[in-house]
Scaffold this active site. Structure first.
Site, short mmCIF file in Angstrom:
data_model
loop_
_atom_site.label_atom_id
_atom_site.label_comp_id
_atom_site.label_asym_id
_atom_site.label_seq_id
_atom_site.Cartn_x
_atom_site.Cartn_y
_atom_site.Cartn_z
N HIS A 1 -14.12 -97.67 -26.78
CA HIS A 1 -14.56 -96.32 -26.77
C HIS A 1 -13.30 -95.32 -26.82
O HIS A 1 -12.28 -95.50 -25.80
CB HIS A 1 -15.30 -96.01 -25.25
N ARG B 1 -11.91 -92.22 -25.85
CA ARG B 1 -12.57 -90.84 -25.28
C ARG B 1 -11.83 -89.71 -25.76
O ARG B 1 -10.50 -89.89 -26.19
CB ARG B 1 -12.13 -91.03 -23.93
N GLU C 1 -16.90 -96.59 -30.22
CA GLU C 1 -18.00 -95.68 -29.28
C GLU C 1 -17.21 -94.38 -29.29
O GLU C 1 -15.87 -94.17 -29.17
CB GLU C 1 -18.11 -96.14 -27.85
N THR D 1 -19.28 -93.56 -18.43
CA THR D 1 -20.37 -92.78 -19.01
C THR D 1 -21.61 -92.78 -18.38
O THR D 1 -22.31 -93.93 -17.88
CB THR D 1 -20.65 -93.45 -20.44
N1 PXP Z 1 -21.86 -99.52 -23.77
C1 PXP Z 1 -21.41 -98.21 -23.54
C2 PXP Z 1 -21.99 -97.40 -24.74
C3 PXP Z 1 -20.49 -97.81 -22.89
O1 PXP Z 1 -20.16 -96.60 -22.76
C4 PXP Z 1 -20.02 -98.60 -21.82
C5 PXP Z 1 -18.59 -98.38 -21.09
O2 PXP Z 1 -17.73 -97.88 -21.96
C6 PXP Z 1 -20.23 -100.06 -22.03
C7 PXP Z 1 -21.42 -100.59 -22.67
C8 PXP Z 1 -19.54 -101.23 -21.16
O3 PXP Z 1 -20.00 -101.09 -19.74
P1 PXP Z 1 -19.06 -101.56 -18.54
O4 PXP Z 1 -17.66 -101.39 -19.05
O5 PXP Z 1 -19.78 -101.10 -17.23
O6 PXP Z 1 -19.35 -103.08 -18.94
#
Ligand code: PXP
Length: 249
Positions: A48, A50, A75, A106
């Site tokens: 991601h 950001r 992402e 998020t």
């Molecule tokens: N999917 C999306 C779209 C996310 O934004 C995130 C967190 O960045 C995740 C999955 C993964 O979440 P976690 O880090 O809580 O496993």
């Protein structure tokens, strides 16, 4: 209903970059984590970028695109800057997420229903560039239907609330949330969308989500990177994979 196919695991390596950035140094390297995840049997890498670059940075996306053999799930927020970056790299998938500067992670799903025209225009060039466009949304039917209408290929259902309720021991509420996620997955599949899920998933709460037959991919990051401190990334991924496969069977 029988599961639609093998459940893929996308490993989110953002928080390797969080640790690196805490010292402003080069270590630990997110690319190295991605390569280790690949060797441990991950099916994809998620990162991601950001807007505030608090973890993954532009150079990380370049290194991942050049260095990994797995598909990259990029992402990002639905902003012109991120669209330009996505079009430059043409990753396998682009997952659009809502972003607030003040949030730690998020927090909710993208409001596709209220922003349909803009998002349809936004994703058009990404689709033309060959990226699979995914919407990170809640299980709300209005959001799922809007995602199908604008031409997204995939919806990723936000499992954050389910995960929080589960870890607080609020199991009745977690079950109600799970039921809503199951209904959402079924609706999305019936509309021709591929269904993914993620956020807050752990060894303890992953099984019921992995068992949703229409879900084809889970994206998991924070827990796996944390667990890697104790057991190493390979073991953490192998154990998550084992639990996913067991739930699927
Ligand atoms: N999917 C999306 C779209 C996310 O934004 C995130 C967190 O960045 C995740 C999955 C993964 O979440 P976690 O880090 O809580 O496993």
């Amino acid at each position: 209903m029988k599961p639609l196919g093998k459940l893929r695991l996308g490993v989110n390596i953002d928080h390797v970059a969080t640790v690196r950035n805490a010292r402003g140094s080069q270590w630990p390297d997110p690319l190295r984590a991605a390569l280790l995840a690949e060797a441990a049997g991950a099916d994809g890498i998620t990162a991601h970028l950001r807007e505030d670059r608090r973890h993954i940075r532009d150079a990380d996306i370049e290194a991942l695109m050049a260095g990994i053999g797995l598909p990259l799930n990029f992402e990002c927020a639905a902003t012109p800057e991120m669209q330009t970056i996505a079009l430059r790299h043409r990753p396998h998938a682009v997952c659009l997420v809502p972003e607030k500067r003040t949030e730690r992670t998020t927090e909710g799903g993208l409001d596709v229903a209220s922003d349909q025209n803009r998002l349809a225009d936004f994703i058009h060039p990404l689709r033309e560039a060959g990226c699979r466009v995914s919407m990170f949304i809640s299980h709300d039917p209005a959001q799922i239907e809007a995602s199908a209408r604008i031409g997204a290929a995939v919806v990723e259902l936000h499992t954050g609330l389910y995960s929080d309720l589960h870890s607080e021991g609020n199991f009745d509420a977690a079950t109600a949330e799970l039921t809503a996620l199951q209904r959402g997955a079924s609706l999305a599949h019936s509309l021709g969308l591929e269904v993914h899920a993620g956020h807050g998933l752990t060894f303890e709460n992953v099984a019921p989500i992995a068992a949703i037959p229409q879900v084809m991919e889970l994206n998991i990051g924070h827990f796996l990177i944390g667990e890697a401190i104790f057991t190493g990334l390979e073991d953490a991924i192998l154990e998550m994979r084992r639990r996913m496969d067991q739930a699927r069977a």
